[in-house]
Write an enzyme that holds these catalytic residues in place. Sequence first.
Site, PDB file in Angstrom:
ATOM      1  N   SER A 128       0.929  -1.068  -0.151  1.00  0.00           N
ATOM      2  CA  SER A 128       0.138  -0.161  -0.079  1.00  0.00           C
ATOM      3  C   SER A 128       0.725   1.098  -0.055  1.00  0.00           C
ATOM      4  CB  SER A 128      -0.983   0.054   1.141  1.00  0.00           C
ATOM      5  OG  SER A 128      -1.536   1.240   1.460  1.00  0.00           O
ATOM      6  N   LYS A 183      -4.377  -6.804   3.947  1.00  0.00           N
ATOM      7  CA  LYS A 183      -4.363  -5.611   3.198  1.00  0.00           C
ATOM      8  C   LYS A 183      -5.726  -5.122   2.510  1.00  0.00           C
ATOM      9  CE  LYS A 183      -3.047  -2.576  -0.046  1.00  0.00           C
ATOM     10  NZ  LYS A 183      -3.878  -2.574  -1.190  1.00  0.00           N
ATOM     11  N   HIS A 186      -7.298  -3.379   5.439  1.00  0.00           N
ATOM     12  CA  HIS A 186      -6.594  -2.030   5.339  1.00  0.00           C
ATOM     13  C   HIS A 186      -7.501  -1.166   4.322  1.00  0.00           C
ATOM     14  CE1 HIS A 186      -4.210   0.820   2.658  1.00  0.00           C
ATOM     15  NE2 HIS A 186      -3.491   1.135   3.740  1.00  0.00           N
ATOM     16  N   ASN A 187      -7.579  -1.742   3.074  1.00  0.00           N
ATOM     17  CA  ASN A 187      -8.261  -0.881   2.015  1.00  0.00           C
ATOM     18  C   ASN A 187      -9.919  -0.647   2.627  1.00  0.00           C
ATOM     19  OD1 ASN A 187      -6.349  -1.609   0.546  1.00  0.00           O
ATOM     20  ND2 ASN A 187      -7.179  -1.851  -1.411  1.00  0.00           N
ATOM     21  N   GLU A 190      -9.701   2.283   4.557  1.00  0.00           N
ATOM     22  CA  GLU A 190      -9.371   3.468   3.809  1.00  0.00           C
ATOM     23  C   GLU A 190     -10.672   3.888   3.388  1.00  0.00           C
ATOM     24  OE1 GLU A 190      -6.069   2.683   0.966  1.00  0.00           O
ATOM     25  OE2 GLU A 190      -7.498   3.555  -0.402  1.00  0.00           O
TER      26      GLU A 190
HETATM   27  P1  NBP Z   1      -2.077  -2.590 -13.408  1.00  0.00           P
HETATM   28  O1  NBP Z   1      -3.106  -3.115 -12.362  1.00  0.00           O
HETATM   29  O2  NBP Z   1      -2.446  -1.661 -14.292  1.00  0.00           O
HETATM   30  O3  NBP Z   1      -1.410  -3.803 -14.141  1.00  0.00           O
HETATM   31  C1  NBP Z   1      -0.488  -3.571 -15.264  1.00  0.00           C
HETATM   32  C2  NBP Z   1       0.344  -4.687 -15.686  1.00  0.00           C
HETATM   33  O4  NBP Z   1      -0.341  -5.699 -15.769  1.00  0.00           O
HETATM   34  C3  NBP Z   1       1.321  -4.625 -16.759  1.00  0.00           C
HETATM   35  O5  NBP Z   1       2.499  -5.118 -16.541  1.00  0.00           O
HETATM   36  C4  NBP Z   1       0.281  -5.299 -17.726  1.00  0.00           C
HETATM   37  O6  NBP Z   1       1.238  -5.781 -18.800  1.00  0.00           O
HETATM   38  C5  NBP Z   1      -0.068  -6.569 -16.838  1.00  0.00           C
HETATM   39  N1  NBP Z   1      -0.883  -7.208 -17.460  1.00  0.00           N
HETATM   40  C6  NBP Z   1      -2.414  -6.839 -17.672  1.00  0.00           C
HETATM   41 BR1  NBP Z   1      -3.226  -5.221 -17.258  1.00  0.00          BR
HETATM   42  N2  NBP Z   1      -2.942  -7.827 -18.548  1.00  0.00           N
HETATM   43  C7  NBP Z   1      -2.261  -8.842 -18.598  1.00  0.00           C
HETATM   44  C8  NBP Z   1      -2.268 -10.135 -19.356  1.00  0.00           C
HETATM   45  N3  NBP Z   1      -3.366 -10.515 -19.747  1.00  0.00           N
HETATM   46  N4  NBP Z   1      -0.944 -10.822 -19.409  1.00  0.00           N
HETATM   47  C9  NBP Z   1      -0.065 -10.621 -18.983  1.00  0.00           C
HETATM   48  N5  NBP Z   1       0.219  -9.261 -18.391  1.00  0.00           N
HETATM   49  C10 NBP Z   1      -0.962  -8.591 -18.329  1.00  0.00           C
HETATM   50  O7  NBP Z   1      -0.690  -2.271 -12.590  1.00  0.00           O
HETATM   51  P2  NBP Z   1      -0.403  -1.346 -11.413  1.00  0.00           P
HETATM   52  O8  NBP Z   1      -1.440  -0.047 -11.024  1.00  0.00           O
HETATM   53  O9  NBP Z   1       0.976  -1.137 -11.282  1.00  0.00           O
HETATM   54  O10 NBP Z   1      -0.902  -2.521 -10.078  1.00  0.00           O
HETATM   55  C11 NBP Z   1      -0.208  -3.668 -10.009  1.00  0.00           C
HETATM   56  C12 NBP Z   1      -0.794  -4.572  -8.895  1.00  0.00           C
HETATM   57  O11 NBP Z   1      -0.557  -3.820  -7.660  1.00  0.00           O
HETATM   58  C13 NBP Z   1      -2.448  -4.490  -9.162  1.00  0.00           C
HETATM   59  O12 NBP Z   1      -2.679  -6.074  -8.616  1.00  0.00           O
HETATM   60  C14 NBP Z   1      -3.061  -3.568  -8.337  1.00  0.00           C
HETATM   61  O13 NBP Z   1      -4.353  -3.752  -8.019  1.00  0.00           O
HETATM   62  C15 NBP Z   1      -1.873  -3.358  -7.174  1.00  0.00           C
HETATM   63  N6  NBP Z   1      -1.742  -2.002  -6.556  1.00  0.00           N
HETATM   64  C16 NBP Z   1      -1.865  -0.873  -7.403  1.00  0.00           C
HETATM   65  C17 NBP Z   1      -1.984   0.327  -6.471  1.00  0.00           C
HETATM   66  C18 NBP Z   1      -1.797   1.586  -7.298  1.00  0.00           C
HETATM   67  O14 NBP Z   1      -1.901   2.655  -6.733  1.00  0.00           O
HETATM   68  N7  NBP Z   1      -1.929   1.590  -8.640  1.00  0.00           N
HETATM   69  C19 NBP Z   1      -1.580   0.283  -5.289  1.00  0.00           C
HETATM   70  C20 NBP Z   1      -1.563  -0.780  -4.386  1.00  0.00           C
HETATM   71  C21 NBP Z   1      -1.657  -2.023  -5.318  1.00  0.00           C
HETATM   72  P3  NBP Z   1       1.245  -4.791 -20.245  1.00  0.00           P
HETATM   73  O15 NBP Z   1       2.184  -3.676 -20.170  1.00  0.00           O
HETATM   74  O16 NBP Z   1       1.634  -5.963 -21.322  1.00  0.00           O
HETATM   75  O17 NBP Z   1      -0.174  -4.470 -20.600  1.00  0.00           O
END
Ligand code: NBP
Length: 482
Positions: A128, A183, A186-187, A190
Amino acid sequence: MKGDIGVIGLAVMGQNLILNMNDHGYKVVAHNRTAEKVDEFLQGPAKGTNIVGAYSLQELVDKLESPRKIMLMVRAGDVVDSFIDKLVPLLDKGDIIIDGGNTNFPDTNRRVAALKEKGIHFIGSGVSGGEEGARFGPSIMPGGSPEAWPFVKPIFQAISAKTENNEPCCDWVGNDGAGHFVKMVHNGIEYGDMQLITEAYQFMKDGLGMTHDEMQSVFIEWNKTELNSYLVEITSDILGYKDTDGEPLVEKILDTAGQKGTGKWTGINALDMGIPLTLITESVFARCLSSLKDQRVEAEELFGKKESIVEGDKQAWIEALRQALLASKIISYAQGFMLMREASNENGWDLNYGNVALMWRGGCIIRSAFLSNIRDAYDIDPELSFLGSDSYFKGILENSMSAWRKVAAKSMEVGIPMPSMTSALTFLDGYTTARLPANLLQAQRDYFGAHTYERVDKPKGEFFHTNWTGKGGDVSSTTYNS
Ligand code: NBP
């Protein structure tokens, strides 16, 4: 020299975690489904660092030190399963896969068990703090195969946020999906914190007719009190932010809230476990209600809703509101910890609640001064069943009671919706009532369905059925609770 850890997924979280690991001296191998993003990353933010790229999973595996540690930072759900399926044939026994996404904990339970059979360790870890947290110190909540933790611990504790006493906001949570469960809660918390703040904002804006600059000042002041927290701090920034025309930007934002599911999962788990998690669940429903924008616009006209003016001493109302917000927040956390306690008992996780509070103390979205007091409460009594019973929190609840009731009553009187603040008060009223009207409810159940009841003058566990009308039979239904 081989890499210390591999990270798959180069979106916002993955990239920033990798840069953070690199800052702490770890050699990271980065991979992404879409290979161009590896190049973009290496030539962009990762330029001049020790980070190396891998354009296939085989290359990633070959470039890592044993036991291999591979962290998935990809979209939760099928994508995680698909990467696991592709990785397993390439890995050796004892290697470690980590899922750092927002995964629903039953999926982590399943993956830990399935990979154990193949000799692969699996960690499901909540992370987080969003983009900034990932880059400079998130709160990290790992659980899963305990054998894997000693290998991952130095990296995770190095990159995590630290408390003011330099303690890492990351520790082992427990077996199976315990990390993702914590987690999720936590959410959920939030969601509750955010909803409570929005209720205070609406009371000030609509009820007290305050300007955005005035409200910003109030949140700045509140941030110097027990309410000191990241969410209160960013709220003051948001209220002060002006659009290009000089007007507050916040009023130009459509009032329909999005959600990605973790609040809903928290509510569903509370219902499944029979825990009265009223505040967080109301917060999820408040988002659902907000999304019925067109219906709300029509209904406001249909019901001829009047302005909700709150009269009286404005400063006194603001202080009452602060106390109501603080007391409600205590109830929200108390309910969240009740849920974790039940889950820990049901799953044999042996959660350490003081450690959970410590992990949330820094780096994450709900970080606040308040969490130090929660940690103290669980240090004093690790088995505390209701946070509000701890002397510090009990004192606040008692001192705030009159102001809290005034705010709740006024909101009802003038028609300002405050579902979370009012449900928190109702919860406490119920929780502190030794005899609730459930006796009548049991009588109703027995009347129409022969569901039986226990008596106050007989031992618990003895069930009775009454032929209430004289017309029914004496056969009772089977007694069980779902
Ligand atoms: P995203 O949740 O937007 O995921 C993007 C990644 O997933 C990219 O590497 C993308 O590859 C890959 N991906 C997808 Br979408 N579909 C795919 C598929 N069919 N096959 C292979 N790869 C695939 O990224 P994020 O916002 O960085 O979050 C990552 C994780 O962390 C998620 O579970 C999210 O819930 C969690 N999280 C996010 C935050 C936040 O603030 N964003 C905070 C805490 C936790 P590509 O580039 O090839 O499309």
